[in-house]
Design a protein around this motif. Sequence first.
Motif, PDB file in Angstrom:
ATOM      1  N   LEU A  40       0.264   8.512  -3.627  1.00 43.69           N
ATOM      2  CA  LEU A  40      -0.251   7.198  -3.260  1.00 43.69           C
ATOM      3  C   LEU A  40      -1.201   7.369  -2.082  1.00 43.69           C
ATOM      4  N   PHE A  42      -2.698   5.347   0.625  1.00 39.90           N
ATOM      5  CA  PHE A  42      -2.549   4.056   1.293  1.00 39.90           C
ATOM      6  C   PHE A  42      -3.822   3.765   2.091  1.00 39.90           C
ATOM      7  N   LEU A  64      -3.906   2.023  -2.897  1.00 41.49           N
ATOM      8  CA  LEU A  64      -3.420   0.723  -2.421  1.00 41.49           C
ATOM      9  C   LEU A  64      -4.246   0.299  -1.228  1.00 41.49           C
ATOM     10  N   TYR A  82      -2.623  -5.493  -1.975  1.00 39.22           N
ATOM     11  CA  TYR A  82      -1.388  -6.108  -1.465  1.00 39.22           C
ATOM     12  C   TYR A  82      -1.728  -6.971  -0.263  1.00 39.22           C
ATOM     13  N   PHE A  87       4.800  -3.297  -0.322  1.00 37.17           N
ATOM     14  CA  PHE A  87       4.069  -2.584  -1.366  1.00 37.17           C
ATOM     15  C   PHE A  87       4.541  -3.022  -2.761  1.00 37.17           C
ATOM     16  N   SER A  99      -2.624   8.703   4.112  1.00 38.98           N
ATOM     17  CA  SER A  99      -3.526   7.696   4.678  1.00 38.98           C
ATOM     18  C   SER A  99      -4.514   8.394   5.606  1.00 38.98           C
ATOM     19  N   ILE A 112       5.286  -1.053   7.733  1.00 41.14           N
ATOM     20  CA  ILE A 112       4.524  -0.242   6.792  1.00 41.14           C
ATOM     21  C   ILE A 112       5.169   1.129   6.603  1.00 41.14           C
ATOM     22  N   GLU A 115       8.053   0.804   4.368  1.00 41.52           N
ATOM     23  CA  GLU A 115       7.611   0.652   2.989  1.00 41.52           C
ATOM     24  C   GLU A 115       7.187   2.002   2.407  1.00 41.52           C
ATOM     25  N   ILE A 116       6.501   2.793   3.221  1.00 41.06           N
ATOM     26  CA  ILE A 116       6.112   4.132   2.768  1.00 41.06           C
ATOM     27  C   ILE A 116       7.351   4.970   2.461  1.00 41.06           C
TER      28      ILE A 116
END
Length: 236
Positions: A40, A42, A64, A82, A87, A99, A112, A115-116
């Motif tokens: 992912l 981010f 994302l 989002y 997420f 990221s 965040i 969420e990660i």
Amino acid sequence: MNWQKKYIKKYYSPEKGWIDGTTQFHNLCRGFISETSKVLEFGAGPSNKTSQFLSGISAELVGLDVDLEVKENKFLSAAFTYDGSFFPFDAGTFDIVVSNYVMEHVAQPLLICKEISRVLKPGGVFIFRTPNFFHYVPILSYFFPMGLANWVRNLPDDAHDPYPTVYKFNSETKCREILNAAGFEIIELHLVEKEPSYGMKSRLLFFPMMAYERMVNATEKLRQFRVNIFCAAGKK
């Protein structure tokens, strides 16, 4: 050849062993991502060098972002937007989250990072590059107009304005504190000073910034004043 290219070649040539910041960050990512990894990105944004790199070394790259520009990123296998908080993925979906210059824009870094951690598989890794606030560039960008960053880097007039920065994650101490609270353990964390990209508008800026780079790279005692934080953190 313009003076910017001439000076970069003279003082920061790969032939003399210099590694630019993006290459070093990509090398950090390469150490954890395999051809079977689901990644992912981010804050992926539109098509860029890091997305291109990640798509070439992983099995799948998902993007994302809060901005619809992410839909234009041709290197992603799928792109999602989002609301800046939770997420839109199930727990344990990804092997790696990356990221690149995103965490400085995040107003709720603990949320965040949680969420990660949630969307990572057990043993998954969060890899990021973000500015260190204790450097003159982030300090100046915090107090001056956002467009000034593009001007000093000598970017084209139609370059995208920088996104607003909040710097709530942007020191070694803050990174360690927030990542630990979110369920991560630091694997690698480096403070890095690279070529003076913010000195590309004028020689009057380039040489003082180059002197600063030489000074903070000369001793570990000044590492806290280097411009970037590179980190890989594993989910506990």
